[in-house]
Motif scaffolding. Structure first.
Motif, short mmCIF file in Angstrom:
data_model
loop_
_atom_site.label_atom_id
_atom_site.label_comp_id
_atom_site.label_asym_id
_atom_site.label_seq_id
_atom_site.Cartn_x
_atom_site.Cartn_y
_atom_site.Cartn_z
N LYS A 68 -16.15 13.20 -35.55
CA LYS A 68 -16.08 12.66 -36.91
C LYS A 68 -15.94 11.16 -36.82
O LYS A 68 -15.49 10.61 -35.81
CB LYS A 68 -14.92 13.27 -37.68
N SER A 69 -16.30 10.52 -37.91
CA SER A 69 -16.26 9.06 -37.93
C SER A 69 -14.83 8.58 -38.18
O SER A 69 -14.17 9.04 -39.10
CB SER A 69 -17.19 8.52 -39.01
N ALA A 70 -14.36 7.67 -37.35
CA ALA A 70 -13.06 7.03 -37.56
C ALA A 70 -13.33 5.55 -37.78
O ALA A 70 -13.99 4.91 -36.96
CB ALA A 70 -12.14 7.22 -36.35
N PRO A 71 -12.88 4.98 -38.89
CA PRO A 71 -13.17 3.58 -39.19
C PRO A 71 -12.71 2.64 -38.07
O PRO A 71 -11.62 2.79 -37.53
CB PRO A 71 -12.36 3.32 -40.47
N ARG A 72 -13.55 1.71 -37.71
CA ARG A 72 -13.20 0.72 -36.70
C ARG A 72 -12.20 -0.27 -37.25
O ARG A 72 -12.21 -0.59 -38.44
CB ARG A 72 -14.44 0.00 -36.20
N VAL A 73 -11.31 -0.76 -36.39
CA VAL A 73 -10.32 -1.74 -36.81
C VAL A 73 -10.41 -2.95 -35.88
O VAL A 73 -10.82 -2.83 -34.73
CB VAL A 73 -8.89 -1.16 -36.80
N ASP A 74 -10.03 -4.09 -36.40
CA ASP A 74 -10.04 -5.31 -35.61
C ASP A 74 -8.77 -5.39 -34.77
O ASP A 74 -7.70 -4.90 -35.18
CB ASP A 74 -10.14 -6.54 -36.52
N ARG A 75 -8.86 -6.02 -33.61
CA ARG A 75 -7.72 -6.09 -32.71
C ARG A 75 -6.55 -6.86 -33.31
O ARG A 75 -5.39 -6.68 -32.89
CB ARG A 75 -8.16 -6.75 -31.39
N THR A 76 -6.80 -7.70 -34.30
CA THR A 76 -5.72 -8.47 -34.93
C THR A 76 -5.36 -7.91 -36.31
O THR A 76 -4.68 -8.58 -37.09
CB THR A 76 -6.12 -9.95 -35.06
N GLU A 77 -5.80 -6.68 -36.61
CA GLU A 77 -5.50 -6.08 -37.91
C GLU A 77 -4.01 -5.79 -38.04
O GLU A 77 -3.32 -5.52 -37.06
CB GLU A 77 -6.31 -4.78 -38.07
N ASP A 78 -3.49 -5.87 -39.28
CA ASP A 78 -2.09 -5.59 -39.55
C ASP A 78 -1.78 -4.13 -39.27
O ASP A 78 -2.58 -3.23 -39.58
CB ASP A 78 -1.74 -5.93 -41.00
N VAL A 79 -0.60 -3.85 -38.71
CA VAL A 79 -0.24 -2.50 -38.31
C VAL A 79 -0.18 -1.56 -39.51
O VAL A 79 -0.52 -0.37 -39.40
CB VAL A 79 1.10 -2.51 -37.54
N ARG A 80 0.22 -2.05 -40.67
CA ARG A 80 0.28 -1.19 -41.86
C ARG A 80 -1.11 -0.73 -42.28
O ARG A 80 -1.32 0.41 -42.68
CB ARG A 80 0.97 -1.92 -43.02
N GLU A 81 -2.07 -1.64 -42.20
CA GLU A 81 -3.44 -1.30 -42.58
C GLU A 81 -4.02 -0.30 -41.58
O GLU A 81 -4.75 0.62 -41.96
CB GLU A 81 -4.31 -2.56 -42.64
N VAL A 82 -3.71 -0.46 -40.32
CA VAL A 82 -4.20 0.48 -39.31
C VAL A 82 -3.57 1.86 -39.52
O VAL A 82 -4.23 2.89 -39.37
CB VAL A 82 -3.91 -0.03 -37.88
N ALA A 83 -2.30 1.89 -39.89
CA ALA A 83 -1.64 3.16 -40.19
C ALA A 83 -2.36 3.85 -41.34
O ALA A 83 -2.58 5.07 -41.32
CB ALA A 83 -0.17 2.93 -40.54
N ARG A 84 -2.76 3.08 -42.33
CA ARG A 84 -3.49 3.63 -43.47
C ARG A 84 -4.84 4.20 -43.01
O ARG A 84 -5.25 5.29 -43.43
CB ARG A 84 -3.73 2.56 -44.53
N VAL A 85 -5.53 3.48 -42.15
CA VAL A 85 -6.83 3.92 -41.65
C VAL A 85 -6.69 5.26 -40.93
O VAL A 85 -7.50 6.18 -41.11
CB VAL A 85 -7.44 2.86 -40.71
N LEU A 86 -5.66 5.40 -40.10
CA LEU A 86 -5.46 6.63 -39.35
C LEU A 86 -5.17 7.80 -40.28
O LEU A 86 -5.70 8.90 -40.11
CB LEU A 86 -4.33 6.46 -38.34
N VAL A 87 -4.31 7.58 -41.28
CA VAL A 87 -3.95 8.65 -42.20
C VAL A 87 -5.14 9.05 -43.06
O VAL A 87 -5.45 10.24 -43.21
CB VAL A 87 -2.75 8.23 -43.09
#
Length: 380
Positions: A68-87
């Motif tokens: 399945k597709s998992a949105p790509r994140v930037d290496r300097t992305e904020d941890v809260r936004e990455v948590a949102r992407v994972l959920v």
């Protein structure tokens, strides 16, 4: 905080044309949180352990069918936004990019470990899932798999005839059994083996005793227990040594909590956004805000909306289940509903949510609002 120091360049990669049998073996041997899938060297998706359990696809099928597709994140992305992407992506791993190049991955465990010290202010009661799906110890594994798949969960507390907690069955338990059985049986047609496994009683595969927590435990301590024991969730019991199931706390619940906004503001999070074919994110936010704004004494800090697609269809439109859960200054309140299409399902869930909000606030018994309620009923 960004994920520059949390992400890792060490990850396991498989080609989209790889056999699922080999993918299952990798999970058994390496115990990864997820695999990056590539085609011609380019990232195309991820495969998680839960995806393997939900599928009864034969081992000779290509891995690309299950990814399945998992949105790509930037290496300097904020941890809260990455948590949102994972959920919202319903995944435990996401590809990390540096510019246009795939640099590595970030996992849910790495994020939780990095923010562990900041979780002492939260209690389990504030973020646990209270609507628990359980299964009896004498039920068949096939029934358990269907329940995991139907409700989109990764674990089932196992109870005896009296409703007492006796174990827990997870997607990991099932994957481990299937792979171990496959190694023992060897290659070839395994349909009979699969049928035999599905007929096994749950207590043959469940884990017992169960690691538990309580409502008043700090989230920090609960997460430490999960990380130390390499598990993704804890059963919440009503007492420290009790056997009555009161809820479930998972790593996903904790990741979701990381996205909570400051008090007095509402954050809306959607799981399985790919199902939003007949309604937009903006309309969902507007609908929940409309419910919240009617009852100003109840401050909504966070809203989680989860969509789940059933196999049933009506003139090509799938039956969708929608669940809405609000975190408020007066506790949690939820509503759910089913309909054909995400729009229909959300509206039914929102109506149920509003009725539950009214019950939570006690408006029916409150003279101050009796006139308002009667006017509302008169408009129906």
């Amino acid at each position: 905080m960004d994920i520059a120091e949390i992400a890792t360049s060490e990850y396991i990669e498989v080609d989209a044309d790889e056999r699922l049998g080999k993918v299952r073996s990798i999970f058994d041997r390496e115990n990864p949180k997820g695999l990056i899938v590539t085609r011609d060297g380019e990232y195309v998706g991820v495969i998680g352990e839960r995806d393997l359990v939900r599928s009864r696809i034969e081992d000779d099928t290509k891995a690309g069918v299950l990814m399945k597709s998992a949105p790509r994140v930037d290496r300097t992305e904020d941890v809260r936004e990455v948590a949102r992407v994972l959920v919202e992506g319903n995944t435990k791993v996401a590809p990390v990019y540096e510019g246009e190049a795939l640099w590595g991955i970030v996992t849910a465990d790495a994020i939780l470990d990095a923010v562990l010290d900041s979780l002492d202010a939260l209690t389990v009661e504030q973020i646990e899932t209270e609507d628990v799906i359980t299964i009896g110890e004498k039920a068949h594994v096939g029934q358990a798999i269907n329940r995991l798949r139907e409700h989109g969960v990764s674990r089932l507390p196992v109870v005896d005839e009296d409703g007492s907690l006796v174990g827990v069955l997870t997607t990991h338990d099932i994957v481990e059994f299937v792979v171990r059985d496959a190694d023992r049986q060897g290659r070839g047609d395994r349909r009979g083996d699969i049928d035999r496994m599905l007929d096994l009683p749950v207590y043959d595969l469940m884990t017992s005793p169960v690691l538990t927590t309580t409502d008043d435990e700090s989230v920090e301590n609960a997460v430490r227990t999960m990380l130390d024991n390499d598990i993704s969730g804890l059963v919440v019991t009503t007492t420290p040594d009790g056997d009555e199931v009161g809820g479930v706390l998972t790593k996903t619940d904790v990741l979701r909590a990381l996205t909570f906004t400051e008090e007095g503001q509402m954050d809306v999070q959607i799981t399985n956004v790919a199902l939003l074919d007949t309604i937009s994110r903006e309309e969902i936010v507007e609908g929940i805000t409309g419910v919240a704004d009617k009852y100003q004494e109840m401050q909504v800090h966070h809203a989680h909306v989860r969509f789940h697609e059933h196999k049933e269809k009506l003139r090509g439109t799938p039956l969708i289940q929608c669940q809405i859960r609000l975190r408020t200054n007066r506790g949690q309140v939820a509503g759910s509903g089913e309909g054909y299409g995400a729009d229909h399902a959300f509206n039914i869930a929102a109506d149920t949510l509003e009725r539950n909000v009214l019950e939570l606030k006690g408006l029916i018994a409150d003279e101050q609002y009796r006139g308002q309620l009667l006017r509302k009923l008169g408009e129906l």
